[in-house]
Design a protein around this motif. Sequence first.
Motif, PDB file in Angstrom:
ATOM      1  N   ALA A  83      48.087 -40.157-150.241  1.00 48.12           N
ATOM      2  CA  ALA A  83      48.321 -41.264-151.165  1.00 48.12           C
ATOM      3  C   ALA A  83      49.715 -41.873-151.037  1.00 48.12           C
ATOM      4  O   ALA A  83      50.006 -42.884-151.668  1.00 48.12           O
ATOM      5  N   ASN A  84      50.578 -41.224-150.236  1.00 47.12           N
ATOM      6  CA  ASN A  84      51.978 -41.662-150.134  1.00 47.12           C
ATOM      7  C   ASN A  84      52.686 -41.599-151.489  1.00 47.12           C
ATOM      8  O   ASN A  84      53.500 -42.464-151.816  1.00 47.12           O
ATOM      9  N   PHE A  85      52.340 -40.563-152.269  1.00 51.04           N
ATOM     10  CA  PHE A  85      52.989 -40.326-153.540  1.00 51.04           C
ATOM     11  C   PHE A  85      53.894 -39.095-153.427  1.00 51.04           C
ATOM     12  O   PHE A  85      53.719 -38.245-152.547  1.00 51.04           O
ATOM     13  N   SER A  86      54.840 -39.009-154.331  1.00 53.47           N
ATOM     14  CA  SER A  86      55.686 -37.817-154.408  1.00 53.47           C
ATOM     15  C   SER A  86      54.837 -36.587-154.696  1.00 53.47           C
ATOM     16  O   SER A  86      53.988 -36.602-155.599  1.00 53.47           O
ATOM     17  N   ARG A  87      55.042 -35.516-153.941  1.00 52.63           N
ATOM     18  CA  ARG A  87      54.300 -34.289-154.199  1.00 52.63           C
ATOM     19  C   ARG A  87      54.598 -33.747-155.593  1.00 52.63           C
ATOM     20  O   ARG A  87      53.723 -33.173-156.251  1.00 52.63           O
ATOM     21  N   PHE A  88      55.818 -33.942-156.065  1.00 51.75           N
ATOM     22  CA  PHE A  88      56.220 -33.435-157.369  1.00 51.75           C
ATOM     23  C   PHE A  88      55.470 -34.149-158.494  1.00 51.75           C
ATOM     24  O   PHE A  88      55.106 -33.544-159.503  1.00 51.75           O
ATOM     25  N   HIS A  89      55.239 -35.452-158.313  1.00 54.76           N
ATOM     26  CA  HIS A  89      54.630 -36.249-159.388  1.00 54.76           C
ATOM     27  C   HIS A  89      53.134 -36.487-159.189  1.00 54.76           C
ATOM     28  O   HIS A  89      52.499 -37.086-160.070  1.00 54.76           O
ATOM     29  N   PHE A  90      52.579 -36.056-158.062  1.00 55.13           N
ATOM     30  CA  PHE A  90      51.209 -36.464-157.718  1.00 55.13           C
ATOM     31  C   PHE A  90      50.195 -36.076-158.790  1.00 55.13           C
ATOM     32  O   PHE A  90      49.338 -36.882-159.171  1.00 55.13           O
TER      33      PHE A  90
END
Length: 309
Positions: free
Chosen positions: A25-32
């Motif tokens: 998703a190209n999202f931050s792993r921390f916030h996913f």
Amino acid sequence: MNRVLNHIDAHLDQPLDGAQLADIANFSRFHFHRIFAASMGETLGSYAQRRRLEKAAFRLSCGTPETVLETALATGFQSGEAFARAFKLKFGCTPSAWRATTLERLKAQAAAIGQPPGSQQSNPDQVFGNPHQAGEREFGESDGSYRPADDFAMDVRIIDLPKARVAYQRLIGPYGPAIGEFWRGVMAPWMHSHGLSDQTCYGIGYDDPSLTPANKCRYDACVEVPAQFVASGQADIQTLPGGRYAVARFKGKPEQIANAWMWLTREWMPSSGLQCDDRPCFEMFSAPTVIDPRTGEFNCEICIPVRAL
């Protein structure tokens, strides 16, 4: 997020890795996980469990010879016992009882909503034309009855369809009138602005509305695009897998498409010596010829992925 959902559906039989999904998703792993829950209205774990159970219920309804344990393993459960517990908690019966009562359940659903379980319930007759040209019925309506094989003894071809690279926009929400509105108000103008109005279109409904909550049903409005095409705006690119399909040409009034789907999936399929594969079912049509301007009838090819028993 659509890419994440596509990946999950393609890998329901495998453990899901949150870090890998975040990268997709190209999202931050921390916030996913928080982004996923906010976007989908359920946690990643809840979503995956729901999709596994819905997929299992669909497989059990298809009349395939696989055992309950094989169904469990194919949808990501590690044991038959864990699968049976989760299945009964969600559907109120055992997997074996669900399979045994398939015919009665489908008849009740058809009588109640006039739509074939698992069908897209899309409406190409109103995609690019006047929504009133096909008569007074709005999209998604039918007369609430299912007419047996004599009314829908369609010719069915078993053919190999090639892979198709498509641009798509996704609607998440109840099937019905919203799909026709989505094509007319969102997808068709986007196609026109990108010079794609003459290309082959596909309508893909991924969920069975008798199993999936209406507000979580997914539908993709797709148009075939060349290899060098780059999607823009809300559109994304995916590849339809191709392969062996049962294909039937439909031309008729919009309210009759439900009976066509029902005949194919519940009457033709059990006697065909084939079973439904896990690839998506879809309706395929050409935008310029989808509507008969004289009669308001629409044309599409109903495509069901199949494999040997």
